[in-house]
Design an enzyme around this catalytic site. Structure first.
Site, mmCIF file in Angstrom:
data_model
loop_
_atom_site.group_PDB
_atom_site.id
_atom_site.type_symbol
_atom_site.label_atom_id
_atom_site.label_comp_id
_atom_site.label_asym_id
_atom_site.label_seq_id
_atom_site.Cartn_x
_atom_site.Cartn_y
_atom_site.Cartn_z
ATOM 1 N N CYS A 1 7.271 2.714 -4.900
ATOM 2 C CA CYS A 1 6.817 4.095 -4.718
ATOM 3 C C CYS A 1 5.617 4.304 -5.640
ATOM 4 C CB CYS A 1 7.944 5.069 -5.064
ATOM 5 S SG CYS A 1 7.459 6.801 -4.892
ATOM 6 N N LEU A 2 4.442 4.231 -5.068
ATOM 7 C CA LEU A 2 3.222 4.357 -5.849
ATOM 8 C C LEU A 2 2.195 5.103 -5.007
ATOM 9 C CD1 LEU A 2 1.852 3.495 -8.515
ATOM 10 C CD2 LEU A 2 1.184 1.380 -7.391
#
EC number: 2.3.2.23
Length: 184
Positions: free
Chosen positions: A85-86
């Protein structure tokens, strides 16, 4: 050859020519694994991960899919799937970025500065917020257990031993054998 595929070829080549070990999957350049080392002066220092990269047909206009193959304890990495999750990869990707950015900037920054407010691993995020010392201990424990060179080379060795077996089997059969020999 269209411009996106030239760019994809160039970016993959730049990554291969850098200090990263890149293993193509299925003899193509759309899917490959990259050996990634935890950043210095971080909880992840000394850890080695195999990161899977999948490039969409629209790369570089569409972001690559990135996932850790061996386990990592981090609020922004799903423990089971390894998904990352970036924001810069998932939402604000730009064709100005390339694969070296992912491995030299984005992933090291993710490991250096976890964001427990936007977790994929709720347990890691909760522990980080409630008991920082226990969180740090668990990160180091995961690095010791799952992020060593032998953890990322086992799968490659298993694949090559399977190939060796099939090579030996094909060498054992000769052209003189008659297809369809009757069973005794």
């Amino acid at each position: 050859m269209s411009s996106p595929s030239k760019r994809r070829d160039m970016d993959v080549m730049k990554l291969m020519m850098s200090d990263y070990t890149v293993e193509p999957i299925n003899d193509g350049i759309n899917e490959f694994n990259v050996e990634f080392h935890g950043p210095k002066e971080s909880l992840y220092e000394g850890g080695v991960w195999k990161v899977r990269v999948e490039l969409p047909d629209a790369y570089p206009y569409k972001s690559p899919s990135i996932g850790f193959l061996n386990k990592i304890f981090h609020p922004n990495v799903d423990e089971l799937s390894g998904s990352v999750c970036l924001d810069v990869i998932n939402q604000s990707w730009s064709p100005m970025f390339d694969l070296l950015n992912v491995f030299e900037v984005f992933l090291p920054q993710l490991l250096l500065y976890p964001n427990p407010a936007d977790p994929l691993n709720g347990d890691a995020a909760s522990l980080m917020l409630k008991d920082k010392q226990q969180y740090e201990q668990k990160v180091k424990e995961y690095c010791e257990r799952y992020a060593k060179r032998e953890n990322i080379t086992n799968t490659a060795e298993e694949e090559s031993s399977d190939e060796d077996l099939s090579d030996e089997q094909s060498e054992a059969s000769s052209d003189d054998d008659v297809a369809g020999n009757a069973d005794p």
